[in-house]
Design an enzyme around this catalytic site. Structure first.
Site, PDB file in Angstrom:
ATOM      1  CE1 TYR A 123       9.515   2.002 -19.489  1.00 34.54           C
ATOM      2  CE2 TYR A 123      10.804   2.976 -21.069  1.00 34.54           C
ATOM      3  CZ  TYR A 123      10.490   2.823 -19.747  1.00 34.54           C
ATOM      4  OH  TYR A 123      11.149   3.411 -18.830  1.00 34.54           O
ATOM      5  CE  LYS A 170       1.610  -1.303  -5.898  1.00 36.73           C
ATOM      6  NZ  LYS A 170       1.787  -0.823  -4.547  1.00 36.73           N
ATOM      7  CG  ASP A 203       4.975  -1.059  -3.059  1.00 40.64           C
ATOM      8  OD1 ASP A 203       5.046  -2.131  -3.197  1.00 40.64           O
ATOM      9  OD2 ASP A 203       4.076  -0.486  -2.317  1.00 40.64           O
ATOM     10  CG  ASP A 227      13.640   3.152 -16.610  1.00 41.82           C
ATOM     11  OD1 ASP A 227      14.899   3.298 -16.737  1.00 41.82           O
ATOM     12  OD2 ASP A 227      12.727   4.089 -17.056  1.00 41.82           O
ATOM     13  CG  ASP A 231      18.252   4.855 -13.216  1.00 37.74           C
ATOM     14  OD1 ASP A 231      18.716   3.919 -14.088  1.00 37.74           O
ATOM     15  OD2 ASP A 231      18.072   6.014 -13.458  1.00 37.74           O
TER      16      ASP A 231
HETATM   17 MG    MG Z   1      16.391   4.692 -17.449  1.00 36.36          MG
END
Ligand code: MG
Ligand code: NAI
Length: 332
Positions: A123, A170, A203, A227, A231
């Site tokens: 980001y 990861k 994952d 992020d 969701d």
């Molecule tokens: Mg988002």
């Protein structure tokens, strides 16, 4: 009297703001709001996306409630949210996803809190074209930024008596960046022998979240994974309309719904204010009003008992105002 900075937002923002303001009027607490336009509405009125007085107010009040903002595409600004996070170094993005038992969803009893690192990882936006056919982006992970989010998450688990903290990474592939984050997690976990700590590769975490969501409790992870996985947790409890959040550090706290300004339904009395009201509940708890926070949560839960009091996005027929009136009735 405690003063809180309030951004009215764009799109459905003003309707959500009215909803929360009328609920706070009913709660009768010694709190007052300093209101500002920021984002598109402010830009159209003054040419300024983030007015200096609004920033000054945040600096003074330390606590702010922010309705969703539309970032105008042509402003040269990537995002006001990114700008606010940078300005106040709001390093922790905390997103609690909790099922409303009254709402029929695929999963029951979800109660997962994600701690997302908010200042680095991919980001930082350092990307470039190396040639016409090749682009690269920098993933930056630092020890201090990893330590502070991990400690905040461990402190939260301990303070609230929650069960477990899961680190997502990861590190099998990204041995330096995610490896550093995981190394700090393992090191810091030794200071919290009373907290059960484990880690999962991202994952696998995504699959487990969908297959056994009830096995998760509190999670901490670098920015991008936070992020995406938050969701997923929003989806587990039936959508962004129910997910509140806080962006914070030790000094400042910005409370907001996870969803955006929903321009497609703006001004139509259709918006579901639940996520924004739940963000205000988190703010009440932060301000030292835990009982009022619980009272408001209970009122929301009761409002979901009747289908006709729910908004259309969750299968009801009520508008934003009718839903809000029902919440106020249910406070008693
Ligand atoms: Mg988002
Ligand atoms: P969005 O979350 O605004 O909308 C996505 C879909 O969900 C739309 O169909 C919308 O009607 C619906 N929706 C969202 N919130 C709802 C609510 N409370 N009640 C009922 N339905 C709801 O995402 P989108 O369309 O990608 O973004 C719209 C604008 O919002 C953009 O300008 C974006 O930059 C901004 N945005 C702002 C955020 C913030 O200020 N925190 C976060 C995300 C987006």
């Amino acid at each position: 009297m405690r003063t809180i900075t309030l951004f009215r937002g764009d799109g459905i923002g003003p309707e959500l703001t009215e909803s929360v303001l009328s609920i706070f009027q009913a709660l009768k607490l010694p709190l007052e709001f300093e209101q500002f336009d920021a984002g598109l509405t402010s830009f159209e009125k003054t040419g300024d996306l983030l007015p200096a007085e609004a920033l000054e107010s945040i600096r003074k009040n330390k606590v702010f409630l922010k309705a969703p903002i539309t970032t105008p595409v042509a402003s040269g600004f990537r995002s006001i949210n990114v700008a606010l996070r940078k300005e106040f170094d709001l390093y922790a993005n905390i997103r609690p996803a909790k099922s409303l038992p009254q709402l029929k969803t695929r999963y029951k009893d979800i109660d997962i809190v994600i701690f997302r690192e908010n200042t680095e990882d991919l980001y930082i936006g350092e990307e470039e074209m190396v040639s016409a056919d090749e682009a690269i982006a920098i993933k930056r992970i630092t020890r201090p930024a990893s330590q502070r989010i991990i400690r905040l998450a461990f402190d939260y688990v301990r303070r609230l008596g929650r069960k477990r903290l899961t680190c997502v990474h990861k590190a099998n592939i990204l041995k330096y960046t995610d490896g550093l984050f995981l190394e700090e997690f393992r090191r810091i976990s030794e200071d919290y022998p009373d907290v059960e700590a484990n880690d999962l590769i991202v994952d696998n975490a995504a699959m487990q979240l969908v297959m056994n969501p009830e096995s998760f409790d509190v999670m901490v992870m670098p920015n991008l994974y936070g992020d995406i996985l938050s969701d997923i947790t929003a989806g587990l409890i039936s959508g962004l309309g129910l997910l509140p959040s806080v962006n914070r550090n030790e000094e400042y706290a910005m409370f907001e719904a996870v969803h955006g300004s929903a321009p497609d339904i703006a001004g139509q009395n259709k918006a579901n204010p639940t996520a924004f009201i739940l963000s205000a509940c988190m703010m009440l708890e932060h301000l030292g009003y835990p009982d009022e926070g619980v009272r408001l949560r209970r009122a929301i839960a009761r409002t979901y008992e009747k289908i006709e009091d729910r908004t259309a996005d969750v299968g009801g027929t009520a508008g934003t105002r009718e839903f809000t009136q029902a919440v106020i009735r249910n406070l008693n």
